[in-house]
Design a protein around this motif. Structure first.
Motif, PDB file in Angstrom:
ATOM      1  N   PHE A 131      13.818 -24.493   9.359  1.00 29.27           N
ATOM      2  CA  PHE A 131      12.410 -24.846   9.478  1.00 29.27           C
ATOM      3  C   PHE A 131      12.272 -26.035  10.410  1.00 29.27           C
ATOM      4  CE2 PHE A 131       8.742 -27.288   7.773  1.00 29.27           C
ATOM      5  CZ  PHE A 131       7.769 -26.409   8.188  1.00 29.27           C
ATOM      6  N   ASP A 132      11.501 -25.862  11.459  1.00 25.02           N
ATOM      7  CA  ASP A 132      11.268 -26.922  12.421  1.00 25.02           C
ATOM      8  C   ASP A 132      10.109 -27.770  11.925  1.00 25.02           C
ATOM      9  OD1 ASP A 132      10.393 -27.019  15.962  1.00 25.02           O
ATOM     10  OD2 ASP A 132      11.184 -28.521  14.620  1.00 25.02           O
ATOM     11  N   MET A 133      10.422 -28.932  11.340  1.00 26.53           N
ATOM     12  CA  MET A 133       9.405 -29.763  10.704  1.00 26.53           C
ATOM     13  C   MET A 133       8.414 -30.370  11.695  1.00 26.53           C
ATOM     14  SD  MET A 133       9.783 -29.784   7.446  1.00 26.53           S
ATOM     15  CE  MET A 133       9.076 -31.272   6.789  1.00 26.53           C
ATOM     16  N   LYS A 134       8.849 -30.566  12.930  1.00 24.54           N
ATOM     17  CA  LYS A 134       7.978 -31.296  13.826  1.00 24.54           C
ATOM     18  C   LYS A 134       8.365 -30.992  15.264  1.00 24.54           C
ATOM     19  CE  LYS A 134       6.830 -36.133  14.531  1.00 24.54           C
ATOM     20  NZ  LYS A 134       7.198 -37.464  14.143  1.00 24.54           N
ATOM     21  N   THR A 135       7.423 -30.786  16.140  1.00 22.63           N
ATOM     22  CA  THR A 135       7.737 -30.566  17.545  1.00 22.63           C
ATOM     23  C   THR A 135       7.597 -31.875  18.296  1.00 22.63           C
ATOM     24  OG1 THR A 135       5.475 -29.962  18.019  1.00 22.63           O
ATOM     25  CG2 THR A 135       6.989 -28.158  17.539  1.00 22.63           C
ATOM     26  N   ILE A 136       8.341 -31.998  19.349  1.00 23.76           N
ATOM     27  CA  ILE A 136       8.286 -33.232  20.134  1.00 23.76           C
ATOM     28  C   ILE A 136       7.005 -33.231  20.950  1.00 23.76           C
ATOM     29  CG2 ILE A 136       9.409 -34.568  21.945  1.00 23.76           C
ATOM     30  CD1 ILE A 136      12.042 -33.328  20.999  1.00 23.76           C
ATOM     31  N   SER A 137       6.168 -34.222  20.710  1.00 20.58           N
ATOM     32  CA  SER A 137       4.886 -34.266  21.392  1.00 20.58           C
ATOM     33  C   SER A 137       4.818 -35.378  22.437  1.00 20.58           C
ATOM     34  CB  SER A 137       3.759 -34.433  20.377  1.00 20.58           C
ATOM     35  OG  SER A 137       3.964 -35.619  19.653  1.00 20.58           O
ATOM     36  N   ARG A 154      15.844 -36.498  10.832  1.00 16.46           N
ATOM     37  CA  ARG A 154      15.657 -37.078   9.502  1.00 16.46           C
ATOM     38  C   ARG A 154      14.788 -36.157   8.646  1.00 16.46           C
ATOM     39  NH1 ARG A 154      12.752 -41.649  10.490  1.00 16.46           N
ATOM     40  NH2 ARG A 154      14.538 -42.495  11.559  1.00 16.46           N
ATOM     41  N   ASN A 155      13.728 -35.631   9.231  1.00 15.37           N
ATOM     42  CA  ASN A 155      12.849 -34.707   8.494  1.00 15.37           C
ATOM     43  C   ASN A 155      13.589 -33.429   8.124  1.00 15.37           C
ATOM     44  OD1 ASN A 155      10.663 -36.407   8.568  1.00 15.37           O
ATOM     45  ND2 ASN A 155       9.756 -35.473  10.368  1.00 15.37           N
ATOM     46  N   ARG A 156      14.408 -32.933   9.029  1.00 19.04           N
ATOM     47  CA  ARG A 156      15.186 -31.726   8.728  1.00 19.04           C
ATOM     48  C   ARG A 156      16.164 -31.984   7.587  1.00 19.04           C
ATOM     49  NH1 ARG A 156      16.825 -28.273  14.027  1.00 19.04           N
ATOM     50  NH2 ARG A 156      14.754 -28.214  14.914  1.00 19.04           N
ATOM     51  N   ARG A 157      16.832 -33.129   7.639  1.00 15.45           N
ATOM     52  CA  ARG A 157      17.764 -33.448   6.556  1.00 15.45           C
ATOM     53  C   ARG A 157      17.029 -33.582   5.231  1.00 15.45           C
ATOM     54  NH1 ARG A 157      21.247 -38.440   8.159  1.00 15.45           N
ATOM     55  NH2 ARG A 157      19.177 -39.073   8.661  1.00 15.45           N
ATOM     56  N   ILE A 207      15.655 -31.487  -0.044  1.00 19.28           N
ATOM     57  CA  ILE A 207      14.628 -31.060  -1.000  1.00 19.28           C
ATOM     58  C   ILE A 207      14.862 -29.612  -1.401  1.00 19.28           C
ATOM     59  CG2 ILE A 207      12.160 -30.513  -1.248  1.00 19.28           C
ATOM     60  CD1 ILE A 207      11.594 -33.069   0.389  1.00 19.28           C
ATOM     61  N   GLN A 208      15.252 -28.773  -0.451  1.00 19.50           N
ATOM     62  CA  GLN A 208      15.473 -27.359  -0.747  1.00 19.50           C
ATOM     63  C   GLN A 208      16.690 -27.129  -1.644  1.00 19.50           C
ATOM     64  OE1 GLN A 208      12.988 -25.330  -0.114  1.00 19.50           O
ATOM     65  NE2 GLN A 208      12.129 -27.178   0.757  1.00 19.50           N
ATOM     66  N   GLN A 209      17.563 -28.104  -1.754  1.00 14.23           N
ATOM     67  CA  GLN A 209      18.740 -27.987  -2.620  1.00 14.23           C
ATOM     68  C   GLN A 209      18.421 -28.355  -4.065  1.00 14.23           C
ATOM     69  OE1 GLN A 209      21.316 -26.478  -1.157  1.00 14.23           O
ATOM     70  NE2 GLN A 209      19.931 -26.559   0.590  1.00 14.23           N
ATOM     71  N   MET A 241      20.386 -38.879   0.473  1.00 15.33           N
ATOM     72  CA  MET A 241      20.167 -39.210   1.886  1.00 15.33           C
ATOM     73  C   MET A 241      21.056 -40.391   2.311  1.00 15.33           C
ATOM     74  SD  MET A 241      17.970 -37.085   3.202  1.00 15.33           S
ATOM     75  CE  MET A 241      17.225 -37.853   4.618  1.00 15.33           C
ATOM     76  N   GLU A 242      21.260 -41.363   1.437  1.00 12.62           N
ATOM     77  CA  GLU A 242      22.111 -42.494   1.754  1.00 12.62           C
ATOM     78  C   GLU A 242      23.572 -42.086   1.886  1.00 12.62           C
ATOM     79  OE1 GLU A 242      21.283 -45.367  -1.273  1.00 12.62           O
ATOM     80  OE2 GLU A 242      19.442 -46.047  -0.283  1.00 12.62           O
ATOM     81  N   GLU A 243      24.009 -41.132   1.055  1.00 13.09           N
ATOM     82  CA  GLU A 243      25.382 -40.661   1.099  1.00 13.09           C
ATOM     83  C   GLU A 243      25.694 -39.934   2.400  1.00 13.09           C
ATOM     84  OE1 GLU A 243      25.858 -38.351  -2.441  1.00 13.09           O
ATOM     85  OE2 GLU A 243      26.026 -40.127  -3.713  1.00 13.09           O
TER      86      GLU A 243
END
Length: 167
Positions: free
Chosen positions: A86-92, A106-109, A114-116, A164-166
């Protein structure tokens, strides 16, 4: 033209206001962009056709219809869940590509983490942050106490931060 007492303009406003949130919620449940889009469209169709039955707020009701449609679809076809990226954000802003790429990664991670989560935790976090529902509304929709929702959200956020920190 009036549909069950609501003007088409009002229907358009409702769709524009909530379609993106509803899409993200459905995507978090099914992990499939096309299916999430189809379910979102079907949600609005069903919702608009039975507006006279709404007793709760429109937002909570839309989420309820969406979840029920997802569950029905899941029962009909056990193979709908996929690991589509899932592409969370396009480069604008091309002037700051590196910053955008970092934010996108970061959004993809975060999306991946979240999906896990187990489905109940994933649903809670999605309704709260992406659906922008109040904790009280989430509690009512999921048949939980307000305290249980508040505590669960706190624990889920803590869990996400740790993961996320790990990484």
């Amino acid at each position: 033209m009036v549909v069950k007492g609501i003007e088409n303009n009002a229907l358009t406003i409702i769709y524009e206001k909530y379609s993106k949130r509803l899409y993200l919620y459905l995507l978090s449940l099914c992990h499939n962009q096309q299916l999430a889009e189809d379910l979102m469209q079907e949600t609005f169709i069903k919702a608009f056709m039975s507006l006279d039955e709404v007793s709760d707020g429109i937002v909570q009701w839309l989420y309820k219809v969406a979840k029920n449609l997802f569950i029905d679809t899941l029962r009909k076809n056990k193979n709908i869940i996929s690991e589509d990226e899932f592409d969370m954000k396009t480069i604008s802003d091309k002037t700051d590509i590196l910053k955008e790429l970092i934010a996108k990664e970061r959004n993809r991670r975060l999306y991946y983490v979240i999906q896990q989560l187990p489905i109940k935790e994933r649903e809670l976090i999605t309704l709260y942050y992406f659906g922008e529902l109040k904790q009280e509304d989430i509690a009512q929709q999921m048949s939980l106490t307000h305290g249980a929702v508040r505590t669960s959200l706190f624990r889920i956020k803590k869990k996400l931060l740790k993961i996320m920190e790990e990484e």
